[in-house]
Design a protein around this motif. Structure first.
Motif, PDB file in Angstrom:
ATOM      1  N   LEU A   1       0.844  -1.197   0.000  1.00 16.70           N
ATOM      2  CA  LEU A   1       0.000   0.000   0.000  1.00 16.70           C
ATOM      3  C   LEU A   1       0.875   1.241   0.000  1.00 16.70           C
ATOM      4  N   HIS A   2       0.332   2.308  -0.584  1.00  9.34           N
ATOM      5  CA  HIS A   2       1.062   3.574  -0.702  1.00  9.34           C
ATOM      6  C   HIS A   2       0.133   4.724  -0.351  1.00  9.34           C
ATOM      7  N   TRP A   3       0.683   5.714   0.343  1.00  7.80           N
ATOM      8  CA  TRP A   3      -0.060   6.894   0.723  1.00  7.80           C
ATOM      9  C   TRP A   3       0.821   8.124   0.530  1.00  7.80           C
TER      10      TRP A   3
ATOM     11  N   ILE B   1      -3.853   7.035   9.435  1.00  7.57           N
ATOM     12  CA  ILE B   1      -4.233   7.281   8.039  1.00  7.57           C
ATOM     13  C   ILE B   1      -5.514   8.095   8.069  1.00  7.57           C
ATOM     14  N   ALA B   2      -5.372   9.379   7.799  1.00  7.60           N
ATOM     15  CA  ALA B   2      -6.504  10.296   7.836  1.00  7.60           C
ATOM     16  C   ALA B   2      -7.275  10.214   6.525  1.00  7.60           C
TER      17      ALA B   2
ATOM     18  N   LEU C   1       1.548  13.945   5.594  1.00 10.12           N
ATOM     19  CA  LEU C   1       0.952  15.281   5.709  1.00 10.12           C
ATOM     20  C   LEU C   1       1.839  16.390   5.164  1.00 10.12           C
ATOM     21  N   ASP C   2       3.086  16.041   4.817  1.00  7.96           N
ATOM     22  CA  ASP C   2       3.975  17.005   4.164  1.00  7.96           C
ATOM     23  C   ASP C   2       4.002  16.798   2.651  1.00  7.96           C
ATOM     24  N   GLY C   3       3.205  15.856   2.156  1.00  4.15           N
ATOM     25  CA  GLY C   3       3.139  15.589   0.726  1.00  4.15           C
ATOM     26  C   GLY C   3       4.140  14.562   0.226  1.00  4.15           C
ATOM     27  N   ALA C   4       4.929  13.972   1.121  1.00  4.86           N
ATOM     28  CA  ALA C   4       5.920  12.968   0.716  1.00  4.86           C
ATOM     29  C   ALA C   4       5.264  11.587   0.612  1.00  4.86           C
ATOM     30  N   PRO C   5       5.755  10.764  -0.306  1.00  2.00           N
ATOM     31  CA  PRO C   5       5.184   9.419  -0.441  1.00  2.00           C
ATOM     32  C   PRO C   5       5.562   8.543   0.760  1.00  2.00           C
ATOM     33  N   ALA C   6       4.677   7.610   1.080  1.00  2.00           N
ATOM     34  CA  ALA C   6       4.918   6.639   2.155  1.00  2.00           C
ATOM     35  C   ALA C   6       4.367   5.300   1.694  1.00  2.00           C
TER      36      ALA C   6
ATOM     37  N   GLU D   1      -5.296   9.851   3.008  1.00  2.00           N
ATOM     38  CA  GLU D   1      -5.915   9.134   1.887  1.00  2.00           C
ATOM     39  C   GLU D   1      -7.264   9.790   1.651  1.00  2.00           C
ATOM     40  N   SER D   2      -7.634   9.946   0.405  1.00  2.00           N
ATOM     41  CA  SER D   2      -8.929  10.570   0.140  1.00  2.00           C
ATOM     42  C   SER D   2     -10.033   9.701   0.728  1.00  2.00           C
ATOM     43  N   ASP D   3     -11.061  10.358   1.207  1.00  2.00           N
ATOM     44  CA  ASP D   3     -12.193   9.657   1.821  1.00  2.00           C
ATOM     45  C   ASP D   3     -13.157   9.257   0.726  1.00  2.00           C
TER      46      ASP D   3
END
Length: 178
Positions: A42-44, A100-101, A47-52, A124-126
């Motif tokens: 999984l990838h997200w 994961i917001a 909150l700073d815009g960096a990939p995780a 993650e978009s809701d």
């Protein structure tokens, strides 16, 4: 003489009769990763815009906690997760908490700052189905948590808030204690 509009219901019925058998041959949904199965890749975005990516936490157990700023039970649970995260962080095999917001970055940042959450927060978009569905949460219950061991195997999933006693049981399960 019949009008073209009078043929419309028959035409729609014919189209549906042809489409329904084709729909039954569509690819089945991916089965959820349940306890005992490997967690999916999984990838997200943080909150700073960096990939995780989930894989970056291999080597230590991880508790994924899906939440949203508009979710009342989530707001009650987040301070318990903060306390749990702080207690687990110094332990060699302590559980890493990752939030994961299901929110926009601004709302997630505001709540993180308000509650002084120091554990890693992703966004993650809701919207369905979302990554929580890969763990069986297909209806979008929040909060929703997943415990994954150090090797990437799903140990537990939970719909609803986790309480401190639940978190201690999860920590014991992650250590392999009975």
């Amino acid at each position: 003489m019949t009008s073209p509009a009078s043929h419309l219901p028959a035409l729609l019925a014919s189209v549906l009769m042809l489409a329904l058998p084709l729909a039954s041959h569509a690819a089945p949904p991916t089965p959820p990763a349940s306890a005992g199965q490997a967690a999916p890749a999984l990838h997200w975005t943080d909150l700073d815009g960096a990939p995780a990516a989930l894989a970056q936490w291999r080597g230590r157990p991880v508790l994924l906690n899906y939440w949203a700023s508009w979710c009342g039970p989530c707001l009650k649970e987040l301070p318990d997760l903060q306390h749990f995260s702080q207690a687990q962080a110094p332990l060699p095999n302590g559980v890493q908490v990752v939030g994961i917001a299901l929110d926009d970055i601004e709302a997630a940042n505001a709540l993180r700052d308000q509650l002084q959450l120091t554990y890693r927060q992703l966004v993650e978009s809701d919207g369905p189905p979302g990554s929580a569905a890969t763990f069986g949460n297909r209806i979008g219950t929040l909060p929703f948590s997943v415990l994954i061991d150090a090797q990437g195997t799903v140990l537990q999933v939970h719909n609803g808030p986790l309480h401190p006693a639940d978190l201690e049981r999860w920590a014991a399960a992650a250590r392999g204690a009975p």
